[in-house]
Motif scaffolding. Structure first.
Motif, PDB file in Angstrom:
ATOM      1  N   ALA A 117      11.841  77.095 -15.799  1.00 17.55           N
ATOM      2  CA  ALA A 117      13.229  76.656 -15.658  1.00 17.55           C
ATOM      3  C   ALA A 117      13.748  76.933 -14.251  1.00 17.55           C
ATOM      4  N   ASP A 118      13.359  78.092 -13.693  1.00 20.95           N
ATOM      5  CA  ASP A 118      13.788  78.444 -12.344  1.00 20.95           C
ATOM      6  C   ASP A 118      13.217  77.469 -11.324  1.00 20.95           C
ATOM      7  N   LEU A 119      11.956  77.125 -11.471  1.00 22.52           N
ATOM      8  CA  LEU A 119      11.333  76.164 -10.568  1.00 22.52           C
ATOM      9  C   LEU A 119      11.962  74.782 -10.728  1.00 22.52           C
ATOM     10  N   TYR A 120      12.214  74.387 -11.971  1.00 16.89           N
ATOM     11  CA  TYR A 120      12.845  73.081 -12.202  1.00 16.89           C
ATOM     12  C   TYR A 120      14.212  73.013 -11.539  1.00 16.89           C
ATOM     13  N   ASP A 121      15.026  74.032 -11.721  1.00 13.07           N
ATOM     14  CA  ASP A 121      16.381  74.022 -11.150  1.00 13.07           C
ATOM     15  C   ASP A 121      16.335  73.905  -9.628  1.00 13.07           C
ATOM     16  N   ASP A 122      15.407  74.618  -9.005  1.00 13.12           N
ATOM     17  CA  ASP A 122      15.264  74.572  -7.542  1.00 13.12           C
ATOM     18  C   ASP A 122      14.852  73.162  -7.110  1.00 13.12           C
ATOM     19  N   TRP A 123      13.812  72.644  -7.738  1.00 12.42           N
ATOM     20  CA  TRP A 123      13.340  71.290  -7.399  1.00 12.42           C
ATOM     21  C   TRP A 123      14.402  70.229  -7.666  1.00 12.42           C
ATOM     22  N   ASP A 124      15.071  70.318  -8.786  1.00 12.23           N
ATOM     23  CA  ASP A 124      16.074  69.321  -9.151  1.00 12.23           C
ATOM     24  C   ASP A 124      17.216  69.283  -8.137  1.00 12.23           C
ATOM     25  N   ALA A 125      17.680  70.436  -7.701  1.00  8.99           N
ATOM     26  CA  ALA A 125      18.762  70.481  -6.707  1.00  8.99           C
ATOM     27  C   ALA A 125      18.311  69.850  -5.395  1.00  8.99           C
ATOM     28  N   ARG A 126      17.074  70.127  -4.988  1.00 10.12           N
ATOM     29  CA  ARG A 126      16.564  69.557  -3.736  1.00 10.12           C
ATOM     30  C   ARG A 126      16.344  68.049  -3.877  1.00 10.12           C
ATOM     31  N   ASN A 127      15.916  67.619  -5.050  1.00 10.30           N
ATOM     32  CA  ASN A 127      15.705  66.192  -5.293  1.00 10.30           C
ATOM     33  C   ASN A 127      17.031  65.436  -5.201  1.00 10.30           C
ATOM     34  N   LYS A 128      18.065  65.960  -5.828  1.00 11.09           N
ATOM     35  CA  LYS A 128      19.385  65.324  -5.771  1.00 11.09           C
ATOM     36  C   LYS A 128      19.920  65.294  -4.342  1.00 11.09           C
ATOM     37  N   ALA A 129      19.712  66.384  -3.596  1.00 10.86           N
ATOM     38  CA  ALA A 129      20.179  66.426  -2.206  1.00 10.86           C
ATOM     39  C   ALA A 129      19.445  65.392  -1.360  1.00 10.86           C
ATOM     40  N   SER A 130      18.154  65.213  -1.606  1.00 13.71           N
ATOM     41  CA  SER A 130      17.373  64.220  -0.865  1.00 13.71           C
ATOM     42  C   SER A 130      17.891  62.815  -1.129  1.00 13.71           C
ATOM     43  N   GLN A 131      18.220  62.519  -2.384  1.00  8.01           N
ATOM     44  CA  GLN A 131      18.761  61.206  -2.737  1.00  8.01           C
ATOM     45  C   GLN A 131      20.131  60.988  -2.088  1.00  8.01           C
ATOM     46  N   LYS A 132      20.962  62.024  -2.118  1.00  8.64           N
ATOM     47  CA  LYS A 132      22.312  61.915  -1.563  1.00  8.64           C
ATOM     48  C   LYS A 132      22.279  61.645  -0.069  1.00  8.64           C
ATOM     49  N   ASP A 133      21.290  62.215   0.609  1.00  7.67           N
ATOM     50  CA  ASP A 133      21.214  62.091   2.069  1.00  7.67           C
ATOM     51  C   ASP A 133      20.598  60.781   2.535  1.00  7.67           C
ATOM     52  N   LEU A 134      20.084  59.960   1.608  1.00  4.69           N
ATOM     53  CA  LEU A 134      19.455  58.700   2.007  1.00  4.69           C
ATOM     54  C   LEU A 134      20.506  57.736   2.560  1.00  4.69           C
ATOM     55  N   PRO A 135      20.290  57.153   3.752  1.00  6.22           N
ATOM     56  CA  PRO A 135      21.252  56.175   4.275  1.00  6.22           C
ATOM     57  C   PRO A 135      21.322  54.938   3.376  1.00  6.22           C
ATOM     58  N   HIS A 136      22.526  54.547   3.006  1.00  3.13           N
ATOM     59  CA  HIS A 136      22.688  53.347   2.175  1.00  3.13           C
ATOM     60  C   HIS A 136      23.013  52.161   3.084  1.00  3.13           C
ATOM     61  N   ASP A 137      22.002  51.796   3.827  1.00  2.38           N
ATOM     62  CA  ASP A 137      22.098  50.725   4.801  1.00  2.38           C
ATOM     63  C   ASP A 137      20.947  49.771   4.499  1.00  2.38           C
ATOM     64  N   ASP A 138      21.267  48.488   4.384  1.00  2.00           N
ATOM     65  CA  ASP A 138      20.226  47.520   4.038  1.00  2.00           C
ATOM     66  C   ASP A 138      19.092  47.503   5.056  1.00  2.00           C
ATOM     67  N   ALA A 139      19.366  47.981   6.265  1.00  2.00           N
ATOM     68  CA  ALA A 139      18.334  48.002   7.295  1.00  2.00           C
ATOM     69  C   ALA A 139      17.436  49.235   7.190  1.00  2.00           C
ATOM     70  N   ALA A 140      17.883  50.251   6.444  1.00  2.00           N
ATOM     71  CA  ALA A 140      17.109  51.485   6.320  1.00  2.00           C
ATOM     72  C   ALA A 140      15.952  51.289   5.339  1.00  2.00           C
TER      73      ALA A 140
END
Length: 227
Positions: free
Chosen positions: A37-60
């Protein structure tokens, strides 16, 4: 019939239980002294942060959910000083998706909603990965709105705006970020209360909430009537 979308990894699937079991298996295989559970929580938070930081630009360039997952796993290993092949281990993690359990009310709840509405999914997952989940058999393929299809990730407003353009009228989230994102994009929201999830106190509050998806058809009728 109006399209009602559900979040996949909080409203429909108990992702923490399923993911924690997969991480427990990885820890045992590698001989790590770390809880699943501890590993999942760490990975899940980083996964969400990675998605949030993705540029939402059609050229990206597009980055798949699977690749975000691998990056998050590599970052988790680096932060914890764990020796592991993130590329190989993410295949094990995502390969476990068929075992991630649905919440107990999901099958009957979606069947009840489906009598008066189209039932769909709005999720950050890739199309192929969604097809592995237990939720895939419960919705029509043309009602599956993934980030791969819409080319945007939660909680960016573009994801929800594109979902509306694709026909979504009501969204059923559980998590704080999904609830806030859908409300800020102007979607009608009926939040389902799930263990481990809460509303963002600094964001807009949902007008409608349910404790069980069996309650959803009655609430949707009120939403449709403008109540």
């Amino acid at each position: 019939m109006a399209l009602v979308t559900f979040d996949l990894f909080s409203a429909l699937i108990d992702s923490r239980t399923g993911g924690s079991a997969a991480f427990a298996g990885l820890a045992a295989a590698h001989g790590w002294d770390a809880g699943g559970a501890d590993l999942y929580d760490d990975w899940d938070a980083r996964n969400k942060a990675s998605q949030k930081d993705l540029p939402h630009d059609d050229a990206a360039p597009w980055v798949s959910f699977a690749e975000h997952s691998r990056r998050a796993l590599a970052a988790t290993y680096a932060a914890r000083g764990l020796e592991g092949d993130a590329a190989a281990d993410v295949e094990v993690l995502l390969g476990s998706l068929p075992d991630w359990p649905l919440w107990p009310d999901v099958e009957a709840g979606l069947a009840a909603v489906g009598r008066s509405h189209r039932v769909g999914v709005l999720s950050n997952v890739d199309d192929e990965l969604f097809g592995r989940t237990r939720a895939a058999a419960l919705v029509a393929p043309d009602a599956v709105l993934t980030s791969e299809r819409l080319r945007a990730y939660k909680p960016h407003p573009e994801l929800y705006l594109r979902a509306r353009e694709a026909g979504a009228q009501v969204h059923v989230p559980a998590s704080a970020r999904d609830t806030r994102g859908a409300l800020e994009a102007g979607l009608a929201v009926v939040r389902v209360r799930r263990p481990g999830h809460r509303v963002d106190p600094a964001g807009p509050q949902p007008e409608h909430e349910v404790d069980d998806l069996a309650q959803l058809p009655a609430v949707l009728a009120r939403v449709s009537a403008g109540a």
